[in-house]
Design a protein around this motif. Structure first.
Motif, PDB file in Angstrom:
ATOM      1  N   PRO A  27      -5.793   4.001  -4.637  1.00 14.19           N
ATOM      2  CA  PRO A  27      -7.283   3.633  -4.417  1.00 14.19           C
ATOM      3  C   PRO A  27      -7.836   4.125  -3.269  1.00 14.19           C
ATOM      4  N   GLU A  28      -9.074   4.035  -3.264  1.00 16.84           N
ATOM      5  CA  GLU A  28      -9.850   4.286  -2.149  1.00 16.84           C
ATOM      6  C   GLU A  28      -9.748   3.276  -1.005  1.00 16.84           C
ATOM      7  N   ASP A  29      -9.651   2.261  -1.262  1.00  9.73           N
ATOM      8  CA  ASP A  29      -9.257   1.205  -0.339  1.00  9.73           C
ATOM      9  C   ASP A  29      -8.368   1.637   1.012  1.00  9.73           C
ATOM     10  N   ILE A  30      -8.471   1.892   1.995  1.00  5.69           N
ATOM     11  CA  ILE A  30      -7.575   2.256   2.954  1.00  5.69           C
ATOM     12  C   ILE A  30      -6.222   1.647   3.155  1.00  5.69           C
ATOM     13  N   TRP A  31      -5.998   0.240   3.135  1.00  4.09           N
ATOM     14  CA  TRP A  31      -4.764  -0.290   3.295  1.00  4.09           C
ATOM     15  C   TRP A  31      -4.014  -0.233   2.183  1.00  4.09           C
ATOM     16  N   ILE A  32      -4.568  -0.610   0.667  1.00  2.00           N
ATOM     17  CA  ILE A  32      -3.870  -0.539  -0.542  1.00  2.00           C
ATOM     18  C   ILE A  32      -3.528   0.838  -0.787  1.00  2.00           C
ATOM     19  N   GLY A  33      -4.380   1.835  -0.651  1.00  4.23           N
ATOM     20  CA  GLY A  33      -4.310   3.330  -1.030  1.00  4.23           C
ATOM     21  C   GLY A  33      -3.305   3.920  -0.083  1.00  4.23           C
ATOM     22  N   ALA A  34      -3.299   3.526   1.425  1.00  5.07           N
ATOM     23  CA  ALA A  34      -2.379   3.940   2.217  1.00  5.07           C
ATOM     24  C   ALA A  34      -0.718   3.571   1.921  1.00  5.07           C
ATOM     25  N   LEU A  35      -0.824   2.279   1.382  1.00  6.63           N
ATOM     26  CA  LEU A  35       0.350   1.752   1.224  1.00  6.63           C
ATOM     27  C   LEU A  35       0.945   2.251  -0.226  1.00  6.63           C
ATOM     28  N   LEU A  36       0.208   2.345  -1.081  1.00  4.76           N
ATOM     29  CA  LEU A  36       0.708   3.009  -2.329  1.00  4.76           C
ATOM     30  C   LEU A  36       1.080   4.544  -2.081  1.00  4.76           C
ATOM     31  N   PHE A  37       0.313   5.222  -1.320  1.00  2.05           N
ATOM     32  CA  PHE A  37       0.640   6.809  -0.985  1.00  2.05           C
ATOM     33  C   PHE A  37       1.853   6.608  -0.274  1.00  2.05           C
ATOM     34  N   ILE A  38       2.195   5.871   0.583  1.00  2.00           N
ATOM     35  CA  ILE A  38       3.609   5.969   1.392  1.00  2.00           C
ATOM     36  C   ILE A  38       4.592   5.599   0.554  1.00  2.00           C
ATOM     37  N   LEU A  39       4.259   4.467  -0.353  1.00  2.00           N
ATOM     38  CA  LEU A  39       5.442   4.339  -1.402  1.00  2.00           C
ATOM     39  C   LEU A  39       5.679   5.399  -2.437  1.00  2.00           C
ATOM     40  N   GLY A  40       4.667   6.035  -2.654  1.00  2.00           N
ATOM     41  CA  GLY A  40       4.743   7.115  -3.393  1.00  2.00           C
ATOM     42  C   GLY A  40       5.481   8.350  -2.869  1.00  2.00           C
ATOM     43  N   LEU A  41       5.105   8.564  -1.673  1.00  7.46           N
ATOM     44  CA  LEU A  41       5.755   9.471  -0.824  1.00  7.46           C
ATOM     45  C   LEU A  41       7.459   9.407  -0.779  1.00  7.46           C
ATOM     46  N   GLY A  42       7.620   8.067  -0.496  1.00  2.88           N
ATOM     47  CA  GLY A  42       9.043   7.765  -0.242  1.00  2.88           C
ATOM     48  C   GLY A  42       9.751   7.718  -1.520  1.00  2.88           C
ATOM     49  N   ILE A  43       9.165   7.547  -2.785  1.00  7.63           N
ATOM     50  CA  ILE A  43       9.970   7.562  -3.977  1.00  7.63           C
ATOM     51  C   ILE A  43       9.977   9.140  -4.451  1.00  7.63           C
ATOM     52  N   GLU A  44       9.131  10.169  -3.931  1.00 12.43           N
ATOM     53  CA  GLU A  44       9.337  11.263  -4.149  1.00 12.43           C
ATOM     54  C   GLU A  44      10.640  11.822  -3.365  1.00 12.43           C
ATOM     55  N   ILE A  45      10.435  11.622  -1.871  1.00 11.11           N
ATOM     56  CA  ILE A  45      11.669  12.053  -1.351  1.00 11.11           C
ATOM     57  C   ILE A  45      13.101  11.496  -1.655  1.00 11.11           C
ATOM     58  N   ALA A  46      13.009  10.124  -2.326  1.00 10.33           N
ATOM     59  CA  ALA A  46      14.160   9.839  -2.940  1.00 10.33           C
ATOM     60  C   ALA A  46      14.744  10.567  -4.018  1.00 10.33           C
ATOM     61  N   GLY A  47      13.584  10.769  -4.712  1.00  9.29           N
ATOM     62  CA  GLY A  47      14.029  11.712  -6.082  1.00  9.29           C
ATOM     63  C   GLY A  47      14.407  13.005  -5.678  1.00  9.29           C
TER      64      GLY A  47
END
Length: 54
Positions: A27-47
């Motif tokens: 989402p556009e909300d900076i804290w939740i969006g950044a957290l989900l983006f970092i989580l998604g990026l970490g999952i991508e790297i793990a994959g």
């Protein structure tokens, strides 16, 4: 041995898809969006690491 390779490949693809979905729908909300983006990026790297054959 091939079952292990197939399982790793399926998990790798699943992680990459899940990470992409999390990054796309962050989402556009900076804290939740950044957290989900970092989580998604970490999952991508793990994959990617999981799918890498030695």
């Amino acid at each position: 041995m091939t079952l292990r390779i197939r399982t790793k490949r399926i998990l790798s693809i699943s992680f990459m898809i899940l990470g992409g979905i999390l990054m796309f729908f962050a989402p556009e909300d900076i804290w939740i969006g950044a957290l989900l983006f970092i989580l998604g990026l970490g999952i991508e790297i793990a994959g990617l690491v999981l799918g890498h054959n030695k």
